[in-house]
Write a protein that holds these residues in place. Structure first.
Motif, PDB file in Angstrom:
ATOM      1  N   ARG A 175     -19.699   0.353  10.888  1.00  0.00           N
ATOM      2  CA  ARG A 175     -19.135   0.743  12.181  1.00  0.00           C
ATOM      3  C   ARG A 175     -18.266   1.995  11.966  1.00  0.00           C
ATOM      4  NH1 ARG A 175     -19.983  -2.737  16.137  1.00  0.00           N
ATOM      5  NH2 ARG A 175     -18.209  -1.917  17.305  1.00  0.00           N
ATOM      6  N   GLU A 212     -17.315   4.149  14.034  1.00  0.00           N
ATOM      7  CA  GLU A 212     -16.314   4.406  15.070  1.00  0.00           C
ATOM      8  C   GLU A 212     -14.951   3.827  14.696  1.00  0.00           C
ATOM      9  OE1 GLU A 212     -18.485   0.682  16.694  1.00  0.00           O
ATOM     10  OE2 GLU A 212     -19.007   2.464  15.553  1.00  0.00           O
ATOM     11  N   ASP A 213     -14.910   2.887  13.745  1.00  0.00           N
ATOM     12  CA  ASP A 213     -13.642   2.321  13.296  1.00  0.00           C
ATOM     13  C   ASP A 213     -12.922   3.218  12.295  1.00  0.00           C
ATOM     14  OD1 ASP A 213     -14.193   0.089  14.861  1.00  0.00           O
ATOM     15  OD2 ASP A 213     -14.920  -1.117  13.168  1.00  0.00           O
ATOM     16  N   SER A 241     -26.283   0.187  12.192  1.00  0.00           N
ATOM     17  CA  SER A 241     -24.948   0.774  12.102  1.00  0.00           C
ATOM     18  C   SER A 241     -24.562   1.357  13.455  1.00  0.00           C
ATOM     19  CB  SER A 241     -24.912   1.861  11.024  1.00  0.00           C
ATOM     20  OG  SER A 241     -25.038   1.277   9.743  1.00  0.00           O
ATOM     21  N   SER A 242     -23.292   1.733  13.604  1.00  0.00           N
ATOM     22  CA  SER A 242     -22.820   2.258  14.877  1.00  0.00           C
ATOM     23  C   SER A 242     -21.943   3.486  14.657  1.00  0.00           C
ATOM     24  CB  SER A 242     -22.025   1.192  15.628  1.00  0.00           C
ATOM     25  OG  SER A 242     -21.500   1.728  16.819  1.00  0.00           O
TER      26      SER A 242
END
Length: 191
Positions: free
Chosen positions: A78, A80-81, A99-100
């Protein structure tokens, strides 16, 4: 914070021992296993990860500046974290499935020979990024900035031109159908 510079880590299994919480500058990680580790608040600057397993690593407020990943398994990350200040990455022959990158800014990012299946690029700024021979099956692009991005050799993408910014993005003739999927029309090559 502990600072570690110019070190190479070879064939280490960090699932057995925790990588020290530190700022890593110009370090190289070869054939290391970081599966499911917590990199929260770590800093990696000008580092390389080669042939590593980083699947499910937690990236809460992790600084990733000019970090290169080559032939790494990186399932379910992730991004974005991560700390968004100076976020700069490149990926060569990596598995990034599930995944992001939601809402991240990754201008001029290289995705070369990557598996990006079911990866989330919603609201991502990928201006001038290159998806060279990367598989985007099931990847989500929604309200994403893809201006000047290069998809000419990308595979299996589905991008809605009405919900994404595509000015001067590059596509091949064979990939045009990936821009029309939402219209449920059939395109055939009669040549």
């Amino acid at each position: 914070m502990l600072q570690i510079q110019d070190q190479t880590f070879d064939k280490q299994d960090f699932t057995q021992i925790q990588l020290p919480h530190a700022e890593y500058d110009h370090c190289i990680f070869n054939n290391c296993n970081f599966g499911d580790q917590n990199f929260s608040e770590f800093k990696f600057v000008d580092c390389e990860f080669n042939y590593c397993n980083l699947s499910l690593v937690k990236l809460s407020d992790t600084a990733l500046r000019d970090v290169k990943f080559k032939e790494c398994k990186m399932l379910g990350l992730r991004f974005e974290d991560a700390n968004q200040f100076g976020l700069s990455l490149s990926f060569d022959t990596c598995q990034l499935n599930h995944s992001s990158f939601y809402g991240t800014t990754l201008k001029k990012t290289l995705f070369k020979n990557c598996q990006l299946q079911e990866t989330d690029f919603t609201e991502c700024n990928l201006t001038a990024s290159l998806f060279d021979k990367s598989d985007l099956s099931g990847a989500t692009f929604n309200r994403s900035n893809l201006e000047k991005a290069d998809f000419r050799t990308a595979l299996n993408y589905s991008i809605d031109p009405e919900t994404n910014r595509l000015k001067k993005a590059k596509f091949s003739i064979s990939g045009i159908s990936g821009l029309l999927d939402q219209h449920d029309i059939l395109i055939e090559n009669n040549f």
